[in-house]
Scaffold this motif. Structure first.
Motif, PDB file in Angstrom:
ATOM      1  N   GLN A  54       0.874  -1.158  -0.070  1.00 46.77           N
ATOM      2  CA  GLN A  54      -0.109   0.074  -0.067  1.00 46.77           C
ATOM      3  C   GLN A  54       0.877   1.370   0.124  1.00 46.77           C
ATOM      4  N   GLU A  55       1.907   1.098   0.925  1.00 48.80           N
ATOM      5  CA  GLU A  55       2.671   2.549   0.997  1.00 48.80           C
ATOM      6  C   GLU A  55       3.403   2.709  -0.493  1.00 48.80           C
ATOM      7  N   ALA A  63      -7.307  11.160 -11.684  1.00 47.69           N
ATOM      8  CA  ALA A  63      -7.800   9.897 -12.128  1.00 47.69           C
ATOM      9  C   ALA A  63      -7.110   8.484 -11.391  1.00 47.69           C
ATOM     10  N   ASP A  64      -5.789   8.507 -11.275  1.00 42.06           N
ATOM     11  CA  ASP A  64      -5.135   7.382 -10.615  1.00 42.06           C
ATOM     12  C   ASP A  64      -5.989   7.376  -9.112  1.00 42.06           C
ATOM     13  N   ALA A  65      -5.480   8.393  -8.516  1.00 42.90           N
ATOM     14  CA  ALA A  65      -6.314   8.146  -7.257  1.00 42.90           C
ATOM     15  C   ALA A  65      -7.617   7.836  -6.920  1.00 42.90           C
ATOM     16  N   SER A  66      -8.370   8.322  -7.840  1.00 44.00           N
ATOM     17  CA  SER A  66      -9.777   8.130  -7.832  1.00 44.00           C
ATOM     18  C   SER A  66     -10.042   6.317  -8.107  1.00 44.00           C
ATOM     19  N   ALA A  67      -9.224   5.965  -9.183  1.00 46.12           N
ATOM     20  CA  ALA A  67      -9.619   4.347  -9.502  1.00 46.12           C
ATOM     21  C   ALA A  67      -9.017   3.780  -8.406  1.00 46.12           C
ATOM     22  N   GLY A  92      -9.953  -0.014  -3.485  1.00 51.03           N
ATOM     23  CA  GLY A  92      -9.868  -0.281  -1.860  1.00 51.03           C
ATOM     24  C   GLY A  92      -8.560   0.388  -1.316  1.00 51.03           C
ATOM     25  N   GLY A  93      -8.485   1.550  -1.974  1.00 53.18           N
ATOM     26  CA  GLY A  93      -7.000   2.356  -1.492  1.00 53.18           C
ATOM     27  C   GLY A  93      -7.243   3.106  -0.361  1.00 53.18           C
ATOM     28  N   GLU A 126      -9.922  15.648   4.323  1.00 50.43           N
ATOM     29  CA  GLU A 126     -10.749  15.295   5.261  1.00 50.43           C
ATOM     30  C   GLU A 126     -11.185  13.928   5.327  1.00 50.43           C
ATOM     31  N   ARG A 127     -11.568  13.331   4.152  1.00 51.10           N
ATOM     32  CA  ARG A 127     -12.095  12.006   4.190  1.00 51.10           C
ATOM     33  C   ARG A 127     -10.858  11.113   4.334  1.00 51.10           C
ATOM     34  N   ALA A 128      -9.460  11.519   4.366  1.00 51.92           N
ATOM     35  CA  ALA A 128      -8.374  10.946   4.726  1.00 51.92           C
ATOM     36  C   ALA A 128      -8.278  10.730   6.028  1.00 51.92           C
ATOM     37  N   ALA A 129      -8.465  11.788   6.572  1.00 48.63           N
ATOM     38  CA  ALA A 129      -8.401  12.081   8.091  1.00 48.63           C
ATOM     39  C   ALA A 129      -9.429  10.959   8.899  1.00 48.63           C
ATOM     40  N   ARG A 130     -10.652  11.191   8.172  1.00 50.98           N
ATOM     41  CA  ARG A 130     -11.608  10.437   8.972  1.00 50.98           C
ATOM     42  C   ARG A 130     -11.463   8.917   8.673  1.00 50.98           C
ATOM     43  N   GLY A 131     -10.876   8.506   7.610  1.00 46.78           N
ATOM     44  CA  GLY A 131     -10.651   6.936   7.119  1.00 46.78           C
ATOM     45  C   GLY A 131      -9.447   6.562   8.219  1.00 46.78           C
ATOM     46  N   ALA A 132      -8.421   7.472   8.333  1.00 45.52           N
ATOM     47  CA  ALA A 132      -7.285   7.102   9.162  1.00 45.52           C
ATOM     48  C   ALA A 132      -7.727   6.990  10.633  1.00 45.52           C
ATOM     49  N   GLU A 133      -8.802   7.906  10.975  1.00 45.35           N
ATOM     50  CA  GLU A 133      -9.227   7.692  12.598  1.00 45.35           C
ATOM     51  C   GLU A 133     -10.058   6.445  12.793  1.00 45.35           C
ATOM     52  N   VAL A 134     -10.826   6.024  11.850  1.00 44.82           N
ATOM     53  CA  VAL A 134     -11.429   4.589  11.660  1.00 44.82           C
ATOM     54  C   VAL A 134     -10.464   3.576  11.647  1.00 44.82           C
TER      55      VAL A 134
END
Length: 243
Positions: free
Chosen positions: A16-17, A36-40, A45-46, A72-80
């Protein structure tokens, strides 16, 4: 079987890293390709790493509101996921909101970044500095001063922290503090037009005409076609008007 399970457990984060590094390389060199790459990757499952890469891609293209939303989405995902990087992502979101001109959302994100105590060193200082910027925008200079002082303690090498500290001191009528802090900023970034503009402003407040002229002239020379350069040129015009 136990050994295989352990190997897979360590291999997955490493993969993943590596995928994240590839995504960021594209995001910083080709923002549209990065989006495009990040969205795909997100769809496959990224997770929060894909969201962070998406934020970086949007920020590279100066789409700061979209960048802030992705961070912000990244932050919330990381918190979970109970990943300590959540604080960094909140800080990135706050910075992006400020760049987008939304100090209210920026402050909220920076409050979240600082709340958990996970940030340290320069990252901690930069978050306090950004929150100070949001507080200045909200006309809360006392709270802004507290954050700037914390920023200076954690990131003393950052000329922007000294510049903002000097500016806030000047606006608050604390001339000695303004003079001390602009000297620190000049020692670190004398080639920055904003620093030279503020040095001229502070010199003018102190009644130092030569110092004011010098700072403003340097600001014009460094960045003549920018808002900072134009502000310095306008400030210089007062001397001509007095003749």
């Amino acid at each position: 079987m136990i050994l295989l399970a352990l190997l897979l457990q360590f291999a997955a984060p490493a993969a993943q890293e590596a995928r994240f590094d590839t995504c960021v390389d594209l995001a910083t060199s080709n923002s549209d390709g990065g989006v495009a790459d990040a969205s795909a990757w997100k769809l496959s499952g990224g997770g929060f790493l894909a969201d962070q890469c998406l934020g970086i891609a949007h920020a590279s293209a100066r789409r700061f509101e979209s960048a802030a939303t992705a961070f912000e989405r990244a932050a919330r995902g990381a918190e979970v996921a109970k990943d300590r990087r959540a604080a960094n992502y909140w800080a990135q979101a706050g910075n992006a909101w400020l760049a987008a001109g939304d100090a209210v959302k920026g402050r909220a994100a920076l409050d979240a970044a600082l709340a958990g105590g996970a940030l340290t060193g320069t990252a901690l200082g930069e978050a306090h500095l950004d929150r100070a910027r949001a507080l200045v925008a909200a006309n809360e200079p006392v709270k802004a001063r507290a954050d700037i002082d914390l920023a200076l303690a954690s990131a003393p090498a950052d000329p922007l922290a000294w510049l903002l500290s000097a500016t806030l001191a000047r606006r608050s009528g604390d001339l000695p503090r303004a003079q001390k802090d602009i000297a620190e900023a000049l020692s670190r970034a004398a080639d920055d037009a904003s620093v030279q503009l503020e040095s001229g402003n502070i010199a003018a407040l102190a009644g130092d005409e030569a110092g004011a002229r010098g700072g403003w002239l340097k600001a014009v020379q460094i960045a003549p076609a920018t808002p900072v350069g134009r502000a310095a040129k306008a400030a210089l015009a007062q001397f001509d008007a007095g003749k």
